[in-house]
Write a protein that holds these residues in place. Sequence first.
Motif, PDB file in Angstrom:
ATOM      1  N   GLN A   1      -4.397 -32.489  20.300  1.00 48.76           N
ATOM      2  CA  GLN A   1      -4.885 -31.340  21.058  1.00 48.76           C
ATOM      3  C   GLN A   1      -4.326 -30.052  20.458  1.00 48.76           C
ATOM      4  OE1 GLN A   1      -3.704 -30.677  25.406  1.00 48.76           O
ATOM      5  NE2 GLN A   1      -5.771 -31.516  25.621  1.00 48.76           N
ATOM      6  N   LYS A   2      -5.168 -29.023  20.465  1.00 50.01           N
ATOM      7  CA  LYS A   2      -4.708 -27.716  20.007  1.00 50.01           C
ATOM      8  C   LYS A   2      -3.533 -27.275  20.874  1.00 50.01           C
ATOM      9  CE  LYS A   2      -6.178 -22.898  19.437  1.00 50.01           C
ATOM     10  NZ  LYS A   2      -5.684 -22.781  18.040  1.00 50.01           N
ATOM     11  N   ARG A   3      -2.463 -26.845  20.227  1.00 46.73           N
ATOM     12  CA  ARG A   3      -1.286 -26.431  20.985  1.00 46.73           C
ATOM     13  C   ARG A   3      -1.536 -25.085  21.660  1.00 46.73           C
ATOM     14  NH1 ARG A   3       5.085 -25.902  19.076  1.00 46.73           N
ATOM     15  NH2 ARG A   3       5.825 -25.092  21.097  1.00 46.73           N
ATOM     16  N   VAL A   4      -1.244 -25.021  22.954  1.00 45.49           N
ATOM     17  CA  VAL A   4      -1.363 -23.769  23.701  1.00 45.49           C
ATOM     18  C   VAL A   4      -0.112 -22.932  23.447  1.00 45.49           C
ATOM     19  CG1 VAL A   4      -1.486 -22.741  25.991  1.00 45.49           C
ATOM     20  CG2 VAL A   4      -2.798 -24.815  25.484  1.00 45.49           C
ATOM     21  N   PRO A   5      -0.248 -21.683  23.015  1.00 44.16           N
ATOM     22  CA  PRO A   5       0.925 -20.827  22.823  1.00 44.16           C
ATOM     23  C   PRO A   5       1.458 -20.359  24.179  1.00 44.16           C
ATOM     24  CG  PRO A   5      -1.064 -19.579  22.373  1.00 44.16           C
ATOM     25  CD  PRO A   5      -1.506 -20.998  22.648  1.00 44.16           C
ATOM     26  N   SER A   6       2.067 -21.271  24.903  1.00 44.79           N
ATOM     27  CA  SER A   6       2.422 -21.006  26.296  1.00 44.79           C
ATOM     28  C   SER A   6       3.719 -20.220  26.414  1.00 44.79           C
ATOM     29  CB  SER A   6       2.534 -22.316  27.066  1.00 44.79           C
ATOM     30  OG  SER A   6       3.515 -23.155  26.504  1.00 44.79           O
ATOM     31  N   VAL A   7       3.766 -19.377  27.441  1.00 47.02           N
ATOM     32  CA  VAL A   7       4.977 -18.641  27.782  1.00 47.02           C
ATOM     33  C   VAL A   7       5.621 -19.225  29.031  1.00 47.02           C
ATOM     34  CG1 VAL A   7       4.162 -16.520  26.706  1.00 47.02           C
ATOM     35  CG2 VAL A   7       3.658 -16.938  29.123  1.00 47.02           C
ATOM     36  N   ALA A   8       4.907 -20.097  29.710  1.00 50.24           N
ATOM     37  CA  ALA A   8       5.420 -20.792  30.898  1.00 50.24           C
ATOM     38  C   ALA A   8       4.502 -21.975  31.174  1.00 50.24           C
ATOM     39  CB  ALA A   8       5.475 -19.862  32.111  1.00 50.24           C
ATOM     40  N   ASP A   9       4.955 -22.844  32.045  1.00 52.68           N
ATOM     41  CA  ASP A   9       4.152 -23.990  32.470  1.00 52.68           C
ATOM     42  C   ASP A   9       3.976 -23.935  33.978  1.00 52.68           C
ATOM     43  OD1 ASP A   9       3.936 -25.981  29.998  1.00 52.68           O
ATOM     44  OD2 ASP A   9       5.956 -25.122  29.988  1.00 52.68           O
ATOM     45  N   LEU A  10       2.925 -24.577  34.454  1.00 52.99           N
ATOM     46  CA  LEU A  10       2.692 -24.708  35.886  1.00 52.99           C
ATOM     47  C   LEU A  10       2.618 -26.183  36.239  1.00 52.99           C
ATOM     48  CD1 LEU A  10      -0.153 -22.096  36.611  1.00 52.99           C
ATOM     49  CD2 LEU A  10       2.324 -21.758  36.820  1.00 52.99           C
ATOM     50  N   ARG A  11       3.339 -26.579  37.279  1.00 56.66           N
ATOM     51  CA  ARG A  11       3.134 -27.888  37.885  1.00 56.66           C
ATOM     52  C   ARG A  11       2.514 -27.631  39.254  1.00 56.66           C
ATOM     53  NH1 ARG A  11       4.881 -33.318  38.492  1.00 56.66           N
ATOM     54  NH2 ARG A  11       4.744 -33.416  36.227  1.00 56.66           N
ATOM     55  N   VAL A  12       1.269 -28.061  39.400  1.00 63.50           N
ATOM     56  CA  VAL A  12       0.515 -27.863  40.632  1.00 63.50           C
ATOM     57  C   VAL A  12       0.417 -29.209  41.346  1.00 63.50           C
ATOM     58  CG1 VAL A  12      -1.669 -27.132  41.638  1.00 63.50           C
ATOM     59  CG2 VAL A  12      -0.777 -25.951  39.623  1.00 63.50           C
ATOM     60  N   THR A  13       1.028 -29.305  42.503  1.00 66.40           N
ATOM     61  CA  THR A  13       1.042 -30.548  43.271  1.00 66.40           C
ATOM     62  C   THR A  13       0.127 -30.378  44.474  1.00 66.40           C
ATOM     63  OG1 THR A  13       3.322 -30.975  42.586  1.00 66.40           O
ATOM     64  CG2 THR A  13       2.486 -32.212  44.480  1.00 66.40           C
ATOM     65  N   ALA A  14      -0.906 -31.214  44.525  1.00 67.18           N
ATOM     66  CA  ALA A  14      -1.882 -31.148  45.607  1.00 67.18           C
ATOM     67  C   ALA A  14      -1.686 -32.337  46.533  1.00 67.18           C
ATOM     68  CB  ALA A  14      -3.301 -31.147  45.045  1.00 67.18           C
TER      69      ALA A  14
ATOM     70  N   GLU B   1      -3.360 -29.082  50.955  1.00 69.66           N
ATOM     71  CA  GLU B   1      -2.201 -28.255  50.626  1.00 69.66           C
ATOM     72  C   GLU B   1      -1.929 -28.306  49.124  1.00 69.66           C
ATOM     73  OE1 GLU B   1       1.104 -28.017  53.463  1.00 69.66           O
ATOM     74  OE2 GLU B   1       0.284 -29.872  54.316  1.00 69.66           O
ATOM     75  N   ILE B   2      -1.705 -27.128  48.533  1.00 73.19           N
ATOM     76  CA  ILE B   2      -1.473 -27.031  47.095  1.00 73.19           C
ATOM     77  C   ILE B   2      -0.205 -26.224  46.857  1.00 73.19           C
ATOM     78  CG2 ILE B   2      -2.390 -26.218  44.887  1.00 73.19           C
ATOM     79  CD1 ILE B   2      -5.183 -26.589  45.985  1.00 73.19           C
ATOM     80  N   PHE B   3       0.710 -26.788  46.086  1.00 69.60           N
ATOM     81  CA  PHE B   3       1.974 -26.147  45.772  1.00 69.60           C
ATOM     82  C   PHE B   3       2.030 -25.895  44.264  1.00 69.60           C
ATOM     83  CE2 PHE B   3       2.431 -29.092  49.300  1.00 69.60           C
ATOM     84  CZ  PHE B   3       2.990 -28.290  50.296  1.00 69.60           C
ATOM     85  N   THR B   4       2.158 -24.649  43.871  1.00 64.68           N
ATOM     86  CA  THR B   4       2.193 -24.291  42.461  1.00 64.68           C
ATOM     87  C   THR B   4       3.588 -23.815  42.091  1.00 64.68           C
ATOM     88  OG1 THR B   4      -0.146 -23.706  42.423  1.00 64.68           O
ATOM     89  CG2 THR B   4       1.233 -22.770  40.694  1.00 64.68           C
ATOM     90  N   VAL B   5       4.193 -24.488  41.123  1.00 65.56           N
ATOM     91  CA  VAL B   5       5.540 -24.157  40.664  1.00 65.56           C
ATOM     92  C   VAL B   5       5.449 -23.671  39.224  1.00 65.56           C
ATOM     93  CG1 VAL B   5       7.866 -25.026  40.226  1.00 65.56           C
ATOM     94  CG2 VAL B   5       6.553 -25.885  42.187  1.00 65.56           C
ATOM     95  N   ARG B   6       5.964 -22.469  38.988  1.00 66.22           N
ATOM     96  CA  ARG B   6       6.039 -21.925  37.634  1.00 66.22           C
ATOM     97  C   ARG B   6       7.347 -22.405  37.007  1.00 66.22           C
ATOM     98  NH1 ARG B   6       3.554 -17.441  34.994  1.00 66.22           N
ATOM     99  NH2 ARG B   6       4.812 -16.633  33.235  1.00 66.22           N
TER     100      ARG B   6
END
Length: 323
Positions: free
Chosen positions: A207-220, A224-229
Amino acid sequence: MTSPDPVLVVSRVDDATADVVIEELNRRQVPVVRLDPGDFPVDVSVVARLGVPGLRGSLRTPTRTAFLDEVRSVYWRRPRPYTASPGMSEQDAHWCREEARYGLGGVLASLPGAHYVNHPWRNRDAEYKPAQLAVAARCGFDVPPTLLTNEQSAAREFASEHGPVVYKPLRGTDYQDAAGRALTVWVEEVDPAGLDSGVGHTAHLFQKRVPSVADLRVTAVGEEIFTVRISGSPGTDWRRHYDALSYSLVDTPAHLATCVRRYLDAFGLVFGAFDFGVDRDGRVWWYECNPNGQFAWFPEPITGRMVRAVADRLQHGGGRLDH
């Protein structure tokens, strides 16, 4: 001990996420029966009768009994593989394990009236990464260019066109070295020169690497949806750097929440742990969804909210708790 209308937790002993949910259910005085199919047939027994009234009978562990038609919810976590009685030949043991999978496994997946988080067959379907990627694209997520192949030339061409490229395992399969020590196959950036004939040994996901500055873990958990940076990872795979990470619970963007619910509906899931990368422009890129992901490793204020959401689903059979 017999528990009326229990929650059935299907998991192995060393499951920290199941532990904290059980603690919350115990605090609410909700009866729990914990069962690991890997303990069958030595420490787990089943008596299931099928007829005009439907499925009736019981599941028994050394300390608990659950009646099949009284289980209110099933929390399907991370059970061990099915086993056979000691002393059998390998062929006999293989036959017994498969009979257990389709016998006890079929009963556990067919409990009348039980609310599943998640149903094991929905978990199974949603674990296939090619299916995840295809459904994610249809649901409106931004999916990085991806290749699945066992052809060396195709892998090299993809790396040349989309580099930098990462390799991702298709499943969290148990893997050991010659000494029997457990090994983990991490997400790693690929050196195009290293794409040799070994690519031909099995299916590989690039997979093409995303030049990420942070990640998100989204738990549904249901609605109810909880998004953690997740910030601070010095490498490609943040799971290798827990000590360096910081976590903050943030608002879920409306578009992302809509896509998450579409995805859960597409696979028939109640629970999903989604991973995304955030690039420098703030664009959120899909990585994967673990239908049975962990969440007990977050700081307690974050974990506690997720635990309560899961316990609500299990206690009320999918209904919402009136606060």
